[in-house]
Design a protein around this motif. Structure first.
Motif, PDB file in Angstrom:
ATOM      1  N   LEU A 104      38.039  45.479  38.831  1.00 19.54           N
ATOM      2  CA  LEU A 104      38.100  44.040  38.639  1.00 19.54           C
ATOM      3  C   LEU A 104      37.671  43.423  39.958  1.00 19.54           C
ATOM      4  O   LEU A 104      38.249  43.733  41.002  1.00 19.54           O
ATOM      5  CB  LEU A 104      39.508  43.595  38.281  1.00 19.54           C
ATOM      6  CG  LEU A 104      40.181  44.313  37.106  1.00 19.54           C
ATOM      7  CD1 LEU A 104      41.577  43.760  36.885  1.00 19.54           C
ATOM      8  CD2 LEU A 104      39.354  44.224  35.862  1.00 19.54           C
ATOM      9  N   ILE A 158      41.819  46.428  41.322  1.00 21.24           N
ATOM     10  CA  ILE A 158      41.156  45.252  41.875  1.00 21.24           C
ATOM     11  C   ILE A 158      40.453  45.642  43.157  1.00 21.24           C
ATOM     12  O   ILE A 158      41.061  46.200  44.064  1.00 21.24           O
ATOM     13  CB  ILE A 158      42.168  44.126  42.123  1.00 21.24           C
ATOM     14  CG1 ILE A 158      42.796  43.716  40.787  1.00 21.24           C
ATOM     15  CG2 ILE A 158      41.498  42.939  42.816  1.00 21.24           C
ATOM     16  CD1 ILE A 158      43.981  42.806  40.915  1.00 21.24           C
ATOM     17  N   LEU A 188      48.975  42.769  40.507  1.00 20.45           N
ATOM     18  CA  LEU A 188      47.913  43.054  41.473  1.00 20.45           C
ATOM     19  C   LEU A 188      47.900  44.516  41.910  1.00 20.45           C
ATOM     20  O   LEU A 188      46.836  45.084  42.154  1.00 20.45           O
ATOM     21  CB  LEU A 188      48.027  42.142  42.694  1.00 20.45           C
ATOM     22  CG  LEU A 188      47.673  40.678  42.458  1.00 20.45           C
ATOM     23  CD1 LEU A 188      47.855  39.882  43.745  1.00 20.45           C
ATOM     24  CD2 LEU A 188      46.270  40.513  41.918  1.00 20.45           C
ATOM     25  N   LEU A 237      38.064  37.868  41.772  1.00 23.44           N
ATOM     26  CA  LEU A 237      39.083  37.149  41.020  1.00 23.44           C
ATOM     27  C   LEU A 237      39.043  35.659  41.335  1.00 23.44           C
ATOM     28  O   LEU A 237      39.044  35.267  42.495  1.00 23.44           O
ATOM     29  CB  LEU A 237      40.480  37.681  41.374  1.00 23.44           C
ATOM     30  CG  LEU A 237      40.976  38.879  40.575  1.00 23.44           C
ATOM     31  CD1 LEU A 237      40.147  40.108  40.837  1.00 23.44           C
ATOM     32  CD2 LEU A 237      42.419  39.112  40.835  1.00 23.44           C
ATOM     33  N   SER A 238      38.988  34.860  40.286  1.00 21.91           N
ATOM     34  CA  SER A 238      39.080  33.408  40.465  1.00 21.91           C
ATOM     35  C   SER A 238      40.510  33.060  40.873  1.00 21.91           C
ATOM     36  O   SER A 238      41.428  33.884  40.772  1.00 21.91           O
ATOM     37  CB  SER A 238      38.738  32.693  39.154  1.00 21.91           C
ATOM     38  OG  SER A 238      39.760  32.911  38.201  1.00 21.91           O
ATOM     39  N   LEU A 260      35.626  38.464  37.493  1.00 20.74           N
ATOM     40  CA  LEU A 260      36.567  37.446  37.025  1.00 20.74           C
ATOM     41  C   LEU A 260      36.373  36.098  37.716  1.00 20.74           C
ATOM     42  O   LEU A 260      37.233  35.222  37.633  1.00 20.74           O
ATOM     43  CB  LEU A 260      38.006  37.938  37.236  1.00 20.74           C
ATOM     44  CG  LEU A 260      38.355  39.299  36.626  1.00 20.74           C
ATOM     45  CD1 LEU A 260      39.816  39.635  36.900  1.00 20.74           C
ATOM     46  CD2 LEU A 260      38.074  39.346  35.157  1.00 20.74           C
ATOM     47  N   SER A 261      35.247  35.901  38.369  1.00 20.70           N
ATOM     48  CA  SER A 261      35.031  34.689  39.163  1.00 20.70           C
ATOM     49  C   SER A 261      34.880  33.418  38.330  1.00 20.70           C
ATOM     50  O   SER A 261      35.146  32.327  38.820  1.00 20.70           O
ATOM     51  CB  SER A 261      33.800  34.853  40.052  1.00 20.70           C
ATOM     52  OG  SER A 261      32.635  35.049  39.261  1.00 20.70           O
ATOM     53  N   ALA A 314      42.815  33.555  37.847  1.00 20.69           N
ATOM     54  CA  ALA A 314      43.097  34.965  37.563  1.00 20.69           C
ATOM     55  C   ALA A 314      44.055  35.535  38.602  1.00 20.69           C
ATOM     56  O   ALA A 314      45.040  36.199  38.259  1.00 20.69           O
ATOM     57  CB  ALA A 314      41.800  35.770  37.529  1.00 20.69           C
ATOM     58  N   ARG A 315      43.798  35.265  39.866  1.00 24.41           N
ATOM     59  CA  ARG A 315      44.666  35.785  40.930  1.00 24.41           C
ATOM     60  C   ARG A 315      46.084  35.221  40.809  1.00 24.41           C
ATOM     61  O   ARG A 315      47.067  35.940  40.981  1.00 24.41           O
ATOM     62  CB  ARG A 315      44.083  35.469  42.302  1.00 24.41           C
ATOM     63  CG  ARG A 315      44.874  36.120  43.447  1.00 24.41           C
ATOM     64  CD  ARG A 315      44.163  35.999  44.766  1.00 24.41           C
ATOM     65  NE  ARG A 315      42.891  36.672  44.803  1.00 24.41           N
ATOM     66  CZ  ARG A 315      42.727  37.982  45.023  1.00 24.41           C
ATOM     67  NH1 ARG A 315      43.771  38.754  45.216  1.00 24.41           N
ATOM     68  NH2 ARG A 315      41.519  38.509  45.063  1.00 24.41           N
TER      69      ARG A 315
END
Length: 99
Positions: free
Chosen positions: A67, A89, A84, A70-71, A37-38, A74-75
């Motif tokens: 996952l 994750i 979360l 995480l960008s 998700l970066s 997204a986070r």
């Protein structure tokens, strides 16, 4: 070995149908799935709903799902929605799962 998919910059209602189909196909075809998700710079509730659905499908099919990376966008959304702890994750810094 799990398939790796990097999600694109936008994960919003406008991409939801295509995203759900892409993730469904990848999960069914592979031995598991890792979502990077970066690269996400915009994410809305429709994407969060798809991730929740995907986590349920992975459990149902007994396939691993992670996952990763995480960008900030997204986070922020997943934190705001309280997801979360509900999603698989993987914290890449220390190798532990956050959930």
């Amino acid at each position: 070995m799990p398939s790796v998919i990097t999600l694109e910059q936008e994960c919003t209602i406008y991409q939801a149908a295509q995203l759900r189909q892409q993730l469904s196909d990848a999960l069914v075809a592979g031995d598991g799935l890792q979502l990077d998700l970066s690269a996400i710079d915009e994410m809305d509730c429709s994407a969060a709903q798809i991730l929740l659905w995907l986590a349920g499908e992975a459990r149902r099919l007994d396939k691993p799902l992670q996952l990763v990376r995480l960008s900030a966008a997204a986070r922020e959304l997943l934190t705001m929605l309280g997801l979360l702890l509900l999603l698989p994750i993987k914290d890449e810094e220390d190798g532990r799962n956050e959930s």
